[in-house]
Write an enzyme that holds these catalytic residues in place. Structure first.
Site, mmCIF file in Angstrom:
data_model
loop_
_atom_site.group_PDB
_atom_site.id
_atom_site.type_symbol
_atom_site.label_atom_id
_atom_site.label_comp_id
_atom_site.label_asym_id
_atom_site.label_seq_id
_atom_site.Cartn_x
_atom_site.Cartn_y
_atom_site.Cartn_z
ATOM 1 N N ASP A 458 0.914 -1.394 -0.023
ATOM 2 C CA ASP A 458 -0.105 0.071 0.070
ATOM 3 C C ASP A 458 0.994 1.234 0.023
ATOM 4 O OD1 ASP A 458 -2.484 1.259 -0.007
ATOM 5 O OD2 ASP A 458 -3.160 0.074 1.562
ATOM 6 N N ASP A 531 -10.242 1.448 -3.707
ATOM 7 C CA ASP A 531 -10.954 1.095 -2.354
ATOM 8 C C ASP A 531 -12.301 0.664 -2.415
ATOM 9 O OD1 ASP A 531 -8.236 0.938 -1.372
ATOM 10 O OD2 ASP A 531 -8.582 2.779 -0.294
#
Length: 727
Positions: A458, A531
């Site tokens: 990430d 997301d």
């Protein structure tokens, strides 16, 4: 002067190689057939202008690096200067050109390398143009400080501001398309008129960003997926970037792209060279063909995944930071029951990380959350026949962490101690002495000890006020801009991990889709597109992402009945049917799903496994529809046209229904095909169209032009069609 005709994959590039400038592109686009460069040498003579013959060259003799001393008066492609103010306008006078062929895993590439020297300003410039076997043109440039290394004039280093290669466009290109968006709404297609002037898209956040361009494409007004000659540009770089489309008052329309360098970020000492990232150009009759070239390029890489893409479960939306061994083992049991092949433990397993305010950077298993370590969970996952994956965010750090307390000098800043926090985190300086080694050792130890197959990598924070808190080790400058160095350090870290663990797969996740580019794809095996896994919004997000990447590299997950980011309620068939079109996964607390729901999910996962050989090797296609915003027909067609899968999806209520039959694009008109439902569908649709009950066999010529009558679909419903050649 020599003229070259380069040909690959239905693409021709015609280059003049003059003695006084970089290569001039005469043609870039459709294959011109078996003609020599000499046949084309006089095809596009320069035109005189009202300004006189000394500037006449700019209409047609524009090189891939236009320079001011030749009369170029629009936005410069090269921006240089020495720290004493000289060399602001490079003037190379002696040029050399070298043509060669290079073997690649996908075939032979044509390569043209050119260089020019500027003895007055003591520098050299060069370019490398490659026509790849898939028809992509890749172009990069370099600049070298030619002062002798013994020259001690440190005050006159060569500062690089910009190297932006360009290629010409046909005059028919009068509309632009790129993508934009934000977190949880990435890669939405945007069209703008290609009016006189410059359309400039830039990212200043240390990565391409959630509003990334993806492709900046130009074509005739109304060009679509299947029609209209379109040319596009993309820069293969994971830091700051710029893309531009130029329509100057005199001269050709142009596309270009390159790295966006912060002030003073690249300063060359005697003998040093800066090489730009690859700028990638594609073209096609419609956006589908433009995309096919980048898909083919990515699939030709030696590191491209070669085995079936494991269906995975990611724990984030199932448990968030609530790491309880019994709960996570039960989730693994449920995952194995529905056919999951890879189990990924997300954020919350390390240091003091019980929420997002602390612990980031302390890459040791938390004894508080995991008193017996991660081994009990990993052993359970492996016993169920699944691979184990783990979440990291190596480039970021919480100020409230043991690492930050031990090494405050490892945090990027502006040199005066200031840098904004984003999501309670700052950015770790990978070039600070010891920082890179710490990350490599910490990650490697866990991969080795736990037999980790997959890293979810990430990158949630933008790089703002991103400078070295301590002296820049490459130049001895405190507070110097650090994005360029940081990007290269990330690349080195990914490369080193792959060298040590050749089978390790890494996902590029940057708060979702904030870092998706062909530079990061040289080093990762998948991206997290967003997301947001609301299937309604994902239809658009995945469409924009697969303009650049083939489906097997795009993470596509099935979420819970109510989407966590939008609170929209959607049925399982639509959610799973949307997730089927990529590297499929699940992000959902399956322990709360009832048995019929798990059985239905298992059946769609089984369907995905049956289809993934086609999905992950086929050619992506999209129908051009007048009601494109509400109705979607898209699919994949096998390279030999023997097999295909199509999705018909409704995202809203159409004003007119039933509609005329709609085409299925990309099939071979000379073959006959049997069309049938690929999976059981909504009971109310079973008799909606006569052909749906048993299927229908029709000529490809009919299916690709007239097409099929469609079932009546409610908003946020879809059907899947399997199309198989019968001759």
């Amino acid at each position: 002067m020599m003229t070259l005709h380069l040909r690959r994959a239905d693409t021709s590039v015609v280059l003049d190689l003059p003695d006084d400038r970089f290569p001039v592109v005469r043609h870039w686009g459709p294959d011109l057939g078996d003609v020599s460069g000499e046949d084309l040498a006089d095809a596009t003579p320069a035109q005189a202008t009202s300004l006189g013959t000394n500037t006449a060259w700019i209409t047609n003799d524009l090189p891939i690096l236009p320079l001011a001393h030749l009369g170029w008066s629009a936005r410069p492609a090269v921006a240089l200067s020495r720290t004493d103010g000289t060399a602001f306008s490079p003037h190379p006078t002696a040029f050399s050109h070298e043509e060669s062929s290079e073997d690649t895993p996908a075939g032979t590439a044509h390569v043209v390398r050119s260089a020019g020297t500027d003895p007055v300003h003591r520098l050299s410039l060069g370019t490398e143009l490659r026509l790849e076997p898939c028809g992509l043109v890749r172009l990069r440039a370099w600049v070298r400080d030619d002062r002798p290394e013994s020259d001690g004039e440190r005050g006159a280093d060569l500062v690089v501001g910009e190297l932006t290669p360009v290629l010409p466009l046909p005059d028919s290109a009068d509309e632009l398309l790129d993508t934009t968006g934000h977190h949880v709404q990435e890669r939405r297609l945007v069209r703008t008129p290609f009016t006189p002037g410059t359309r400039l898209r830039e990212s200043w956040e240390g990565r391409p960003g959630h509003d990334a361009v993806t492709w900046l494409a130009a074509g005739p007004t109304g060009f679509g997926w299947r029609s209209g000659r379109v040319h596009g540009v993309h820069v293969a770089w994971s830091g700051n970037v710029r893309h531009l489309a130029m329509n100057p008052a005199s001269g050709r329309k142009l596309l270009g792209a390159g790295e966006l360098l912060l002030p003073g970020e690249v300063s060359l000492a005697p003998g040093q060279t800066y090489t730009s990232p690859w700028t990638v150009f594609s073209w096609g009759e419609g956006l589908d063909t433009l995309a096919h070239r980048s898909h083919a390029w990515l699939r030709s890489r030696p590191a491209h995944p070669s085995r079936p893409r494991p269906v995975l479960l990611n724990t984030w939306e199932a448990v968030y930071f609530d790491h309880d061994l019994d709960k996570l083992k039960a989730l693994a049991d449920a995952a194995a029951q529905v056919g999951i092949e890879r189990y990924v433990l997300d954020d919350g397993w390390f240091g003091s990380r019980r929420d997002d305010t602390s612990g980031l950077g302390d890459w040791q298993v938390s004894p508080e959350a995991w008193p017996d370590g991660l081994e009990p969970l990993v052993e359970h996952v492996h016993s169920l026949g699944m691979e184990f994956g783990l979440w990291f965010e190596p480039e970021m750090i919480n100020v409230d962490s043991e690492l930050a307390r031990a090494h405050p000098e490892w945090i990027l800043s502006d040199g005066a101690g200031g840098a904004p926090e984003h999501r309670h985190q700052r950015v770790l300086d990978l070039t600070a002495p010891g920082a890179w080694d710490y990350l490599f050792d910490a990650i490697s130890a866990l991969v080795e000890r736990l037999d980790i197959a997959y890293l979810k990598w990430d990158h949630n924070s933008p790089l703002l006020a991103a400078g070295h808190e301590v002296a820049d080790p490459t130049a001895g400058r405190q507070g110097a801009a650090a994005v360029h160095d940081q990007t290269l350090a990330v690349y080195r870290l990914l490369d080193a991990l792959h060298e040590r663990f050749p089978s390790l797969e890494i996902e590029s996740c940057a708060g979702g889709g904030g870092r998706i580019d062909l530079g990061i794809m040289e080093r990762t095996q998948r991206v997290w597109a967003s997301d947001c896994i609301d299937a309604h919004d994902r239809q658009n997000i995945q469409r924009g992402t697969t303009l650049l990447l083939p489906p097997e590299l795009v993470g596509t997950h099935v979420g819970s009945g109510r989407a966590h980011t939008t609170l929209r309620d959607l049925d399982l068939d639509f959610r799973a049917g949307t997730a089927l079109w990529g590297h499929m996964g699940v992000e959902w607390d399956l322990t709360e799903a009832d048995e019929p729901t798990r059985e239905r999910l298992a059946s769609i996962i089984a369907l995905h496994k049956d289809l993934r050989g086609l999905l992950h090797s086929g050619v992506t296609v999209h129908a051009d529809l007048s009601d494109d915003d509400m109705l979607r027909i898209e699919g994949v067609v096998a390279p030999d046209s023997s097999d295909a899968l199509f999705e018909i999806a409704s995202l809203g209520q159409l004003l007119v229904w039933p509609t005329a039959p709609r085409p299925l694009p990309g099939l071979d008109p000379s073959r006959r095909y049997h069309v049938r439902l690929a999976a059981p569908t909504y009971p109310e649709l079973s008799l909606a169209a006569g052909w749906m009950a048993e299927g229908v066999t029709l000529p490809g010529s009919y299916l690709t032009t007239t097409g099929l009558a469609l079932p009546v679909l409610h908003p946020d419903h879809l059907v899947l069609l399997r199309v198989s050649a019968v001759n």
